[in-house]
Scaffold this motif. Structure first.
Motif, PDB file in Angstrom:
ATOM      1  N   LEU A  79       0.730  -1.254  -0.037  1.00  0.00           N
ATOM      2  CA  LEU A  79       0.145  -0.104   0.034  1.00  0.00           C
ATOM      3  C   LEU A  79       0.729   1.288  -0.171  1.00  0.00           C
ATOM      4  O   LEU A  79       0.686   2.135  -0.795  1.00  0.00           O
ATOM      5  CB  LEU A  79      -0.982   0.062   1.139  1.00  0.00           C
ATOM      6  N   GLY A  80       2.062   0.972   0.751  1.00  0.00           N
ATOM      7  CA  GLY A  80       2.827   2.441   0.784  1.00  0.00           C
ATOM      8  C   GLY A  80       3.541   2.676  -0.409  1.00  0.00           C
ATOM      9  O   GLY A  80       3.844   3.796  -0.891  1.00  0.00           O
ATOM     10  N   GLN A  81       4.218   1.485  -1.056  1.00  0.00           N
ATOM     11  CA  GLN A  81       4.496   1.465  -2.451  1.00  0.00           C
ATOM     12  C   GLN A  81       3.566   2.207  -3.601  1.00  0.00           C
ATOM     13  O   GLN A  81       4.137   2.927  -4.319  1.00  0.00           O
ATOM     14  CB  GLN A  81       5.081   0.326  -2.844  1.00  0.00           C
ATOM     15  N   ASP A  82       2.300   1.806  -3.529  1.00  0.00           N
ATOM     16  CA  ASP A  82       1.530   2.321  -4.227  1.00  0.00           C
ATOM     17  C   ASP A  82       1.398   4.257  -4.138  1.00  0.00           C
ATOM     18  O   ASP A  82       1.123   4.423  -4.741  1.00  0.00           O
ATOM     19  CB  ASP A  82      -0.089   1.994  -3.982  1.00  0.00           C
ATOM     20  N   LEU A  83       1.368   4.359  -2.763  1.00  0.00           N
ATOM     21  CA  LEU A  83       1.090   5.738  -2.477  1.00  0.00           C
ATOM     22  C   LEU A  83       2.480   6.518  -3.037  1.00  0.00           C
ATOM     23  O   LEU A  83       2.295   7.747  -3.492  1.00  0.00           O
ATOM     24  CB  LEU A  83       1.041   5.961  -1.028  1.00  0.00           C
ATOM     25  N   VAL A  84       3.683   5.719  -2.756  1.00  0.00           N
ATOM     26  CA  VAL A  84       4.787   6.416  -3.214  1.00  0.00           C
ATOM     27  C   VAL A  84       4.861   6.833  -4.827  1.00  0.00           C
ATOM     28  O   VAL A  84       5.614   8.058  -5.051  1.00  0.00           O
ATOM     29  CB  VAL A  84       6.169   5.722  -3.051  1.00  0.00           C
ATOM     30  N   VAL A  85       4.248   6.031  -5.573  1.00  0.00           N
ATOM     31  CA  VAL A  85       4.132   6.522  -7.035  1.00  0.00           C
ATOM     32  C   VAL A  85       3.524   8.026  -7.027  1.00  0.00           C
ATOM     33  O   VAL A  85       3.813   8.672  -7.978  1.00  0.00           O
ATOM     34  CB  VAL A  85       3.383   5.395  -7.734  1.00  0.00           C
ATOM     35  N   LEU A  86       2.327   7.959  -6.241  1.00  0.00           N
ATOM     36  CA  LEU A  86       1.644   9.115  -6.444  1.00  0.00           C
ATOM     37  C   LEU A  86       2.391  10.510  -5.774  1.00  0.00           C
ATOM     38  O   LEU A  86       2.464  11.597  -6.347  1.00  0.00           O
ATOM     39  CB  LEU A  86       0.373   9.231  -5.775  1.00  0.00           C
ATOM     40  N   MET A  87       3.103  10.406  -4.989  1.00  0.00           N
ATOM     41  CA  MET A  87       3.750  11.093  -4.294  1.00  0.00           C
ATOM     42  C   MET A  87       5.108  11.598  -4.976  1.00  0.00           C
ATOM     43  O   MET A  87       5.653  13.026  -5.136  1.00  0.00           O
ATOM     44  CB  MET A  87       4.396  10.720  -2.861  1.00  0.00           C
ATOM     45  N   GLU A  88       5.483  10.741  -5.654  1.00  0.00           N
ATOM     46  CA  GLU A  88       6.558  11.174  -6.863  1.00  0.00           C
ATOM     47  C   GLU A  88       6.179  12.075  -7.796  1.00  0.00           C
ATOM     48  O   GLU A  88       6.765  12.874  -8.266  1.00  0.00           O
ATOM     49  CB  GLU A  88       7.342   9.649  -7.256  1.00  0.00           C
ATOM     50  N   ALA A  89       5.112  11.894  -8.196  1.00  0.00           N
ATOM     51  CA  ALA A  89       4.404  12.695  -9.354  1.00  0.00           C
ATOM     52  C   ALA A  89       4.190  14.114  -8.799  1.00  0.00           C
ATOM     53  O   ALA A  89       4.359  14.956  -9.449  1.00  0.00           O
ATOM     54  CB  ALA A  89       3.232  11.818  -9.805  1.00  0.00           C
ATOM     55  N   PHE A  90       3.833  14.052  -7.503  1.00  0.00           N
ATOM     56  CA  PHE A  90       3.696  15.384  -6.825  1.00  0.00           C
ATOM     57  C   PHE A  90       4.863  16.191  -6.780  1.00  0.00           C
ATOM     58  O   PHE A  90       4.928  17.280  -7.065  1.00  0.00           O
ATOM     59  CB  PHE A  90       2.905  15.167  -5.515  1.00  0.00           C
ATOM     60  N   ARG A  91       6.073  15.481  -6.396  1.00  0.00           N
ATOM     61  CA  ARG A  91       7.280  15.910  -6.075  1.00  0.00           C
ATOM     62  C   ARG A  91       7.860  16.460  -7.498  1.00  0.00           C
ATOM     63  O   ARG A  91       8.371  17.622  -7.644  1.00  0.00           O
ATOM     64  CB  ARG A  91       8.342  15.003  -5.625  1.00  0.00           C
ATOM     65  N   VAL A  92       7.502  15.563  -8.540  1.00  0.00           N
ATOM     66  CA  VAL A  92       8.084  16.106  -9.849  1.00  0.00           C
ATOM     67  C   VAL A  92       7.472  17.452 -10.290  1.00  0.00           C
ATOM     68  O   VAL A  92       7.794  18.708 -10.822  1.00  0.00           O
ATOM     69  CB  VAL A  92       7.785  15.027 -10.847  1.00  0.00           C
ATOM     70  N   TRP A  93       6.125  17.541 -10.003  1.00  0.00           N
ATOM     71  CA  TRP A  93       5.208  18.490 -10.207  1.00  0.00           C
ATOM     72  C   TRP A  93       5.628  19.725  -9.593  1.00  0.00           C
ATOM     73  O   TRP A  93       5.801  21.095 -10.037  1.00  0.00           O
ATOM     74  CB  TRP A  93       3.736  18.364  -9.850  1.00  0.00           C
ATOM     75  N   ALA A  94       6.035  19.689  -8.047  1.00  0.00           N
ATOM     76  CA  ALA A  94       6.607  20.900  -7.283  1.00  0.00           C
ATOM     77  C   ALA A  94       7.935  21.179  -7.826  1.00  0.00           C
ATOM     78  O   ALA A  94       8.248  22.728  -8.066  1.00  0.00           O
ATOM     79  CB  ALA A  94       6.482  20.329  -6.126  1.00  0.00           C
ATOM     80  N   GLU A  95       8.711  20.539  -8.311  1.00  0.00           N
ATOM     81  CA  GLU A  95      10.146  20.855  -8.817  1.00  0.00           C
ATOM     82  C   GLU A  95       9.914  21.671 -10.044  1.00  0.00           C
ATOM     83  O   GLU A  95      10.486  22.636 -10.517  1.00  0.00           O
ATOM     84  CB  GLU A  95      10.834  19.840  -8.805  1.00  0.00           C
ATOM     85  N   LYS A  96       8.780  21.188 -10.900  1.00  0.00           N
ATOM     86  CA  LYS A  96       8.629  21.876 -12.173  1.00  0.00           C
ATOM     87  C   LYS A  96       8.185  23.203 -11.941  1.00  0.00           C
ATOM     88  O   LYS A  96       8.438  24.081 -12.904  1.00  0.00           O
ATOM     89  CB  LYS A  96       7.426  20.866 -12.897  1.00  0.00           C
ATOM     90  N   HIS A  97       7.111  23.305 -11.076  1.00  0.00           N
ATOM     91  CA  HIS A  97       6.621  24.546 -10.857  1.00  0.00           C
ATOM     92  C   HIS A  97       6.977  25.610  -9.677  1.00  0.00           C
ATOM     93  O   HIS A  97       6.348  26.296  -9.418  1.00  0.00           O
ATOM     94  CB  HIS A  97       4.949  24.387 -10.783  1.00  0.00           C
ATOM     95  N   GLY A  98       7.913  25.086  -9.289  1.00  0.00           N
ATOM     96  CA  GLY A  98       8.550  25.673  -7.921  1.00  0.00           C
ATOM     97  C   GLY A  98       8.924  27.290  -8.132  1.00  0.00           C
ATOM     98  O   GLY A  98       8.455  28.020  -7.503  1.00  0.00           O
TER      99      GLY A  98
END
Length: 122
Positions: A79-98
């Protein structure tokens, strides 16, 4: 709705430390001390509380090895591994738009610092 399950989950995931702990665990199990050193700035108390919250939610697994002193490793559950996929996408978005967000904050702060003018003033 106050008693909504998704609200409870979002409350857990909105923590800065939850995001950072989850981001530190995708590459395999990690001992408490290693995890604490990797998460510069987290206190022992906060890391313990965060790991307990994640374990309670079924996102992190805690394994104790019968050594002296006992060694403890933390790893992501499926379940945590599944969540990390979403969190990684969020991190990429944050770095792109920071930078855009920083610029927007600067514009907002500049406007907020301007004196208030009366509507009919010329």
């Amino acid at each position: 709705m106050r008693n909504c399950v998704s609200r409870d989950v979002l409350d857990l995931l909105a923590s800065k430390w939850v995001c950072l702990v989850m981001g530190a665990l995708p590459n395999g199990p990690m001992r408490f001390g290693v995890l604490r050193r990797r998460l510069d700035g987290i206190t022992q108390k906060m890391l313990t509380r965060t790991l307990r919250d994640l374990e309670r939610a079924g996102l992190v697994d805690r394994q104790v090895f019968p050594t002296t002193p006992p060694q403890v490793e933390y790893s992501l559950t499926p379940l945590g591994q599944d969540l990390v996929v979403l969190m990684e996408a969020f991190r990429v978005w944050a770095e792109k738009h920071g930078e855009e967000i920083s610029e927007a904050r600067e514009r907002y702060d500049a406007r907020a610092a301007e004196p208030v003018r009366a509507l009919n003033a010329r």
